[in-house]
Design an enzyme around this catalytic site. Structure first.
Site, mmCIF file in Angstrom:
data_model
loop_
_atom_site.group_PDB
_atom_site.id
_atom_site.type_symbol
_atom_site.label_atom_id
_atom_site.label_comp_id
_atom_site.label_asym_id
_atom_site.label_seq_id
_atom_site.Cartn_x
_atom_site.Cartn_y
_atom_site.Cartn_z
ATOM 1 N N ARG A 166 -13.488 3.685 -10.750
ATOM 2 C CA ARG A 166 -14.273 2.966 -11.606
ATOM 3 C C ARG A 166 -14.231 3.743 -12.750
ATOM 4 N NH1 ARG A 166 -20.724 2.212 -10.640
ATOM 5 N NH2 ARG A 166 -20.873 4.379 -10.565
ATOM 6 N N ASP A 450 -27.493 9.107 -9.743
ATOM 7 C CA ASP A 450 -26.421 8.985 -10.862
ATOM 8 C C ASP A 450 -26.937 8.806 -12.197
ATOM 9 O OD1 ASP A 450 -26.613 6.210 -10.792
ATOM 10 O OD2 ASP A 450 -24.375 5.836 -10.095
#
Length: 533
Positions: A166, A450
């Site tokens: 990612r 996150d």
């Protein structure tokens, strides 16, 4: 400090990183520069378009499916068949490209590892480069680590997870690499370095250059990625269609363009993912000034069964399976506590419930955040899939979702409370402290968090503050109240045994800035980036 490089027009400003010379080669940097020169200006135009659409949505309180792309939604087409390495994705584990966590993810028994260069990875220059070093070793099965008397290696008795990388979102620049005097687009740096070094080797080993694409807001942004893939494959002699990308539907504008996003990437598509926490942040951000019906209750009370979240996930499954694409479920952020069996039992029960719902809804797989929870997710998907690798053949034609369903935030149950405000400040500040310290995947209150967590926390406070919200106990949300809670939180954290306070002052200042400022900051990681390296 500038490092000399023979790549024409490229300047590397970051300090030397161990083995960085293996990644930042003249040839690799020249490849990144070609991507930047070809696509950097289009990226800038699409970011400007984002702002225009957000302004319109905030003004009208509306989004809708695009009339100009109706023919795509109504025509007959399918995405490319999945490669063998991606046909079974029932369990995916996420995490940063830290060396130890990479090895643990590969050994976890999950089918896929989301190798995160984005929200779970802070863009400290050392992380950007060392993450690429670690991925280089991952693809070649040569990654190992000796640390604190322990040895971490790839196990021979498990099937290693397939890495999907990612890169950073389109909004982020990498200020340590200049191309023709301007910072390169972070997404192109992350993608370009990984693709240059590993695409051919991955294909030789039976996998390939596979990606997760974050923060997308339109099919035009998907088209840009597709053009990047086409040029990259052509430049390096990689067969067209080798790249496969799963798009995170984690912004509400993208939820209205799911079919169009799949269509733009159809030769390179590996499906869509329900990026639930950033999606919640996007809903708040997009409609932050659009009226009281868009003001959500406490973050922890907004579950996946809320009507607008249920509509989004069911539409995603139907859309993907209609087009022969994978539908991948969202993050189970609960993590076990090996020192507290009661906490672990509750966490595992919540993950069971979450993954059972997703498997029964038709998802082909889902995410977990910790190796100890891989077996829980697998158990729930095994119960539905059996020996089948996926359930793409389950079309979910019973699902009918319109624009009003995706925007139905007013029916979200829950209260707006002082406890919710305190929790938002506490978690947000804790996470920013971790982020500034170089760790983007932080265990907080038995949850793996996150950047999305901090984004939800501060955006919800901004929305409450700027919509003059009165909490359940009668207190009005004001700047003074937010600052009072922030001060109390700072005192508690300074008194908390073992809490790292090195970056606490900066974290408190940053959180206050993005939570109470008159102008809403699109991403808190952008001003945070100014404070590192």
């Amino acid at each position: 400090m500038s490092q000399s490089t023979p790549a024409q027009g490229v300047e590397v400003l970051g300090a030397p990183v161990e083995r960085g010379d293996e990644i930042l080669t003249p040839e690799a940097l020249d490849f990144v520069a070609r991507l930047q020169r070809s696509f950097g200006a289009r990226r800038d135009e699409l970011l400007a378009r984002r702002q225009q659409r957000r302004d319109e949505a905030a003004r009208t309180g509306k989004l809708d499916f695009l009339s100009e792309t109706r023919h795509i939604r109504e025509s007959d087409w399918q995405v490319a068949e999945p490669p063998a390495a991606l046909r079974d994705r029932r369990v995916e584990i996420t995490g940063p490209t830290d060396r130890k966590m990479a090895i643990n993810a590969l050994n976890s028994g999950a089918k896929v590892w989301l190798a995160d260069l984005e929200d779970a990875n802070t863009p400290h220059w050392s992380n950007v480069v060392s993450g690429q070093v670690n991925l280089y070793d991952v693809i070649r099965k040569q990654i190992e680590l000796h640390s604190n008397g322990k040895q971490y290696t790839l196990r021979d008795d498990v099937e290693h997870a397939v890495p999907l990388v990612r890169p950073r979102g389109w909004h982020f620049d990498e200020r340590h690499i200049l191309v023709d005097g301007k910072p390169a687009v972070g997404a192109l740096v992350d993608f370009g370095l990984y693709f240059f070094h590993n695409a051919a080797e991955g294909l030789r080993r039976g996998t390939g250059p596979y990606f997760y694409l974050p923060k997308m807001e339109s099919h035009l942004e998907a088209r840009l990625w597709n053009d990047v893939f086409v040029q990259a494959q052509q430049d390096l002699g990689i067969p067209q269609g080798s790249v496969r990308a799963t798009v995170l539907i984690e912004t509400i504008p993208a939820a209205f363009e799911m079919e169009e996003i799949l269509y733009e990437l159809r030769e390179h598509s590996a499906g869509l993912n329900a990026g639930r926490w950033d999606y919640l942040f996007s809903v708040i951000k997009t409609f932050r000034s659009a009226g009281s019906e868009f003001v959500l209750p406490d973050r922890n009370s907004v579950t996946m069964t809320a009507p607008f979240m249920r509509a989004y996930t069911e539409l995603l499954v139907r859309t993907c399976h209609k087009r022969g694409a994978f539908a991948i479920g969202g993050m189970a952020a609960f993590i076990p506590n090996r020192r507290d069996p009661e906490v672990t039992e509750k966490a595992l029960a919540k993950i069971h419930d979450d993954k059972r719902r997703e498997a029964n809804d038709g998802f082909d797989g889902s995410w977990v955040a910790h190796p100890d929870t891989v077996s829980v997710c697998r158990e729930e998907f095994d119960a539905v899939l059996g020996d089948k690798p996926n359930q793409i053949d389950r079309k979910r034609e019973d699902v009918s979702v319109g624009a009003a369903d995706l925007l139905n935030t007013a029916e979200t149950p829950g209260d707006k409370t002082i406890e919710g405000l305190r929790s938002a400040v506490d978690v947000g500040v804790r996470y920013i402290v971790s982020w500034l310290g170089g760790n983007g995947a932080a265990g907080i209150h038995n949850m793996m968090e996150d950047a999305a967590t901090a984004e939800i926390s501060r955006s919800q406070i901004w929305q409450w503050l700027h919509n003059d919200i009165v909490l359940a106990d009668g207190q009005r949300v004001t700047k003074d109240l937010v600052r009072q809670v922030l001060g109390d939180t700072e005192k508690q954290l300074r008194a908390e045994e073992g809490f790292p306070t090195e970056n606490l002052d900066r974290a408190v200042e940053l959180f206050e800035r993005v939570a109470v400022a008159e102008e809403f900051v699109d991403f808190l990681t952008l001003p945070a980036y100014e404070q590192i390296d």
